[in-house]
Structures are given as structure tokens and as C-alpha cells.
Enzyme design. Structure first.
Site, PDB file in Angstrom:
ATOM      1  N   ASN A 208      -5.889   3.116  19.943  1.00 20.07           N
ATOM      2  CA  ASN A 208      -5.243   2.600  18.730  1.00 20.07           C
ATOM      3  C   ASN A 208      -5.467   1.093  18.664  1.00 20.07           C
ATOM      4  O   ASN A 208      -6.062   0.507  19.560  1.00 20.07           O
ATOM      5  CB  ASN A 208      -3.754   2.970  18.711  1.00 20.07           C
ATOM      6  CG  ASN A 208      -3.029   2.390  19.899  1.00 20.07           C
ATOM      7  OD1 ASN A 208      -2.917   1.179  20.031  1.00 20.07           O
ATOM      8  ND2 ASN A 208      -2.557   3.251  20.788  1.00 20.07           N
ATOM      9  N   PHE A 324      10.176  -0.392  21.156  1.00 17.58           N
ATOM     10  CA  PHE A 324       9.633  -0.961  19.929  1.00 17.58           C
ATOM     11  C   PHE A 324       9.435   0.174  18.934  1.00 17.58           C
ATOM     12  O   PHE A 324       9.218   1.322  19.343  1.00 17.58           O
ATOM     13  CB  PHE A 324       8.289  -1.659  20.202  1.00 17.58           C
ATOM     14  CG  PHE A 324       8.452  -3.072  20.689  1.00 17.58           C
ATOM     15  CD1 PHE A 324       8.970  -3.339  21.947  1.00 17.58           C
ATOM     16  CD2 PHE A 324       8.088  -4.143  19.888  1.00 17.58           C
ATOM     17  CE1 PHE A 324       9.136  -4.635  22.396  1.00 17.58           C
ATOM     18  CE2 PHE A 324       8.240  -5.451  20.321  1.00 17.58           C
ATOM     19  CZ  PHE A 324       8.768  -5.697  21.585  1.00 17.58           C
TER      20      PHE A 324
END
Ligand code: C5P
Length: 398
Positions: A208, A324
Site C-alpha cells: 500500500n 490509527f
């Protein structure tokens, strides 16, 4: 905590040398003993008289001062300090240090010492960004030299950018940390960062766009507050934070194993962008086109959720677990739901729609979701977000 500490302060020849006078004052106020050493170039910017008056003692200047050598040889001078501080550390002084030169008192002391050295670089932006300076910096950090700054800002030469020496109080904080102080001294904080790579075959993988910038900045901010940081990172594009214990991994499974091996910790922050899925039928050999025009059928298996695993681990759980949430819509609702689902204490939520430029960029705009509600922070540089978050973590661990 600085009372009775002995600081050997080497003042290099740069316009920021005037700030060294304030630094001496701040250190003396805190009870430290400061022994100043001026390079020849530094004497063009500050006078030995003013430095000596503030330090309340002798100023050491030239290498072959026979009186000095008779009273206290330069080897001994380099060893009686608790910390050697170089402020400002000019590009030239850094190059000398990296090269192991000893052609004046300052460089000789640094080469002869067995005491830790903290440098506060200060120079023109281009000099700071020059590959030679960056190479020297990397070498010095590799040798265990501690750094504080430089900061971004307007410079005496009229340019703007990194190169301004850290402010005296920032240098004082870095000195306190180096001497074992800082609000996170004695605490162990675990940070995950970067992307994971999930292999398809030996040469291909699923990844990613995470750069690892926010995690690295957070690691650095935690180190700066005195924490012992274990930094478990996937293959990131930014370097890991100096001063942290770095564990390099590739896959989510390796990341979980590294995290479990690093526990116990007082706090754990999961900033990594972990792949949710891995290829269950990854091939041991490179996949080849077979001429049929059919693409290989990849099967996926769910990866372990590292944040949820640690949040829900029961005994041995870090006191503070922070996750997160990178979302593209309805950030707050998703982040709050995620906090409950995973069982972590805080969620740092951000909007990663491409238009925000946050993913892979230098800035971040986050909302901190805790048991007390949501707090929207302004758009800030990632290192400033990191500093604020590290300060909050320090507060929570008090
Ligand atoms: O579920 P989601 O991936 O959006 O959650 C993001 C948070 O969970 C981040 O803190 C991330 O580091 C963590 N995470 C993890 N292990 C996973 C997936 C996400 O630790 N497999």
C-alpha cells in the site's frame, strides 16, 4: 535534574553562536556547570569575554595553550564532562567529526572523548541539504552522536528552510533527555509503522502507499522525550527514527510476531498500514503466464489484526494502546466505531482522500478520539503531530 551536571559546550563558528550565550545562561540557571570551548571561527561571532562571564569560568580556546595543557590536558578535559554539547554544530565541524579530524581543540576533544556527544546543527539551508552534510549526519548518528534540530524557519542569510539551530530551551530538553531525564524516561513504547508487503510469489507482493513518515516522526518524538522505543517497521520509504531499537519486517504475520516479542511495553502505538489480507496460496516459485490467457486465481486469507490482538490481550496489555484510522469518508463515525471494536484507548483518525495529500505527504490533519470524546487538531506537519501526540502519551503515562 541538571543540578551538578557538567556540560562541555563546544561553540562552533556560525551566526547561531549568539544563541549559545543564552544556552549557557539556561544551563547555569538549572544548576549545571558549563565549560565552554570556542573554535577560532566562533570567536568571530561571540567574544571569549562574554562566554566566560556567563559560564563563570575559564573559556578554552586554542589547542596548544601551554597553561591549559599544564593545568588540564585536553584528553582529561574531554572526559570530565557528563555530556559534550556542540552548539552551533557547523557543516565544517560535522564534517570534521565524521572524518575523525583532530586539528584544533574542539575536534580533538570530540575525538578523544568517551562521553556522549549531542550536536545542534546550524547552517544555511543548502549546506544542510547538501548530500555531503547528510552523509556526515548519517555517519555521526551511526556513531551514536545525538542530534537536536535544526528547525525550519527564516535564516540570517535570508533563506527559509531547515538549518536554524534549535532554540536554547529545546537544546536544554535534549540535554536532559540525553542525561536520562525527559517525561518518558524509563518507559518502553512500542511503535508499528510503514506498510506491509504480502507476497504473491518470490518476486511479487501486495503493498500500500504508506510511506511510514508519521510513524517515524512519532518514534523520533518519543525518543526525544526519553522513551525507550521499539520501532517495528514494514518496508517504509522514510528512514526509521535515530535512537530507536528498529525491527524490520515484511508481512503482517512477521509484524505481529515482532510486536509480541517486544512486549511488555508501557504504551503501544500502531501507526502501520497493515494489509488486511494476505495471499493464502502464495507460490514458492515465480508465477508464469501459461499461454491460456487466464490470470492466476489468487486466494486471500485475513491477516491477524495486531492492534485488536494487543488491545484485547488481557494481562500484559500495555497501559495505553493507540490505533490509527485512515478513512476516506465519515472519519469521525468510523474512528469511534473502530475504537470500540478494536478495544484500544485512543484512535488517531485522519482523512486520506487523495485530495487531502496526506497519504505520503508531509502534513496531517488528525482527530484524536479518546474515552472523553473527539478533539480535532489543525492541519500540522507530521513531526508536529508526532510531538503533540508524544506529549499526550507522556501525560497519560504519568
Ligand atoms: O481496521 P483498520 O486497518 O482500519 O485499522 C487501522 C488500525 O489498526 C491502525 O492502527 C493499524 O496499525 C492497525 N491494524 C493492525 N493490524 C491489522 C490491521 C490494522 O494493527 N491487521
Amino acid at each position: 535534574m541538571l543540578a551538578g551536571k557538567r556540560i562541555l559546550l563546544i561553540i562552533g563558528g556560525g551566526i547561531a553562536a549568539y544563541k549559545a550565550l543564552d544556552l549557557i545562561r539556561r544551563l547555569k540557571e538549572r544548576g549545571a556547570a558549563v565549560t565552554p570551548v570556542l573554535t577560532r571561527a566562533a570567536e568571530e561571532f561571540v567574544t571569549p569575554l562574554s562566554v566566560g562571564a556567563l559560564a563563570g569560568g575559564k573559556v578554552h580556546r586554542a589547542l596548544f595553550d601551554l597553561t591549559d595543557e599544564a593545568e588540564m590536558g585536553h584528553i582529561q578535559l574531554s572526559r570530565v564532562a557528563d555530556l559534550i554539547v556542540v552548539a552551533p554544530a557547523t557543516a565544517d565541524l560535522m564534517a570534521k567529526m565524521a572524518g575523525g579530524h583532530a586539528d584544533d581543540l574542539a575536534s580533538t576533544l570530540i575525538l578523544a572523548t568517551d562521553t556522549r556527544v549531542l550536536i545542534a546543527p546550524a547552517m544555511n539551508v543548502r549546506m544542510w541539504q547538501h548530500p555531503a552534510t547528510q552523509r556526515n549526519l548519517a555517519m555521526l548518528r551511526g556513531d551514536g552522536v545525538l542530534t537536536v534540530g535544526p528547525n525550519d524557519g527564516d535564516m540570517a542569510c535570508g533563506e527559509f528552510g531547515p538549518g536554524r539551530m534549535a532554540e536554547p530551551l529545546e537544546i536544554v530538553a535534549a540535554i536532559e533527555t540525553a542525561l536520562g531525564g525527559g517525561p518518558l524516561a524509563g518507559r518502553h513504547v512500542l511503535v508499528t509503522s510503514g506498510p506491509t508487503h504480502e507476497p504473491i510469489d518470490p518476486v511479487r507482493y501486495i503493498a500500500n502507499r504508506s510511506s511510514g513518515a508519521q510513524g517515524a516522526a512519532l518514534g523520533a518524538a518519543l525518543v526525544a522525550l526519553g522513551a525507550r522505543v521499539t520501532f517495528v517497521t514494514g518496508p517504509a520509504t522514510v528512514p526509521p527514527p535515530p535512537g530507536a531499537h528498529v525491527v524490520q519486517v515484511e508481512t503482517a504475520a512477521e509484524m505481529l510476531a515482532a510486536v509480541e516479542a517486544a512486549l511488555p511495553a508501557d504504551a503501544a502505538v500502531f501507526a502501520a498500514a497493515v494489509a488486511d489480507w494476505r495471499v493464502a496460496n502464495a507460490s514458492g516459485a515465480k508465477l508464469k503466464k501459461d499461454g491460456s490467457g487466464r490470470a492466476p486465481a489468487l486466494e486471500f486469507a485475513e491477516n491477524p489484526d495486531i492492534l485488536a490482538t494487543v488491545s484485547q490481550m488481557g494481562p500484559g496489555r500495555p497501559r495505553l494502546v493507540v490505533g490509527f484510522a485512515a478513512e476516506t469518508d465519515d472519519v469521525l463515525a468510523h474512528a469511534s466505531a473502530k475504537r470500540a471494536r478494536k478495544g484500544c484507548d485512543w484512535i488517531v483518525a485522519n482523512d486520506v482522500r487523495p485530495a487531502t495529500g496526506i497519504m505520503g505527504g508531509t502534513e496531517n490533519e488528525v482527530t484524536l478520539v479518546t474515552a472523553d470524546g473527539a478533539e480535532a487538531w489543525p492541519r500540522l506537519r507530521k513531526d508536529e503531530v508526532a510531538r503533540r501526540l508524544a506529549a499526550r502519551i507522556a501525560g497519560a503515562l504519568q
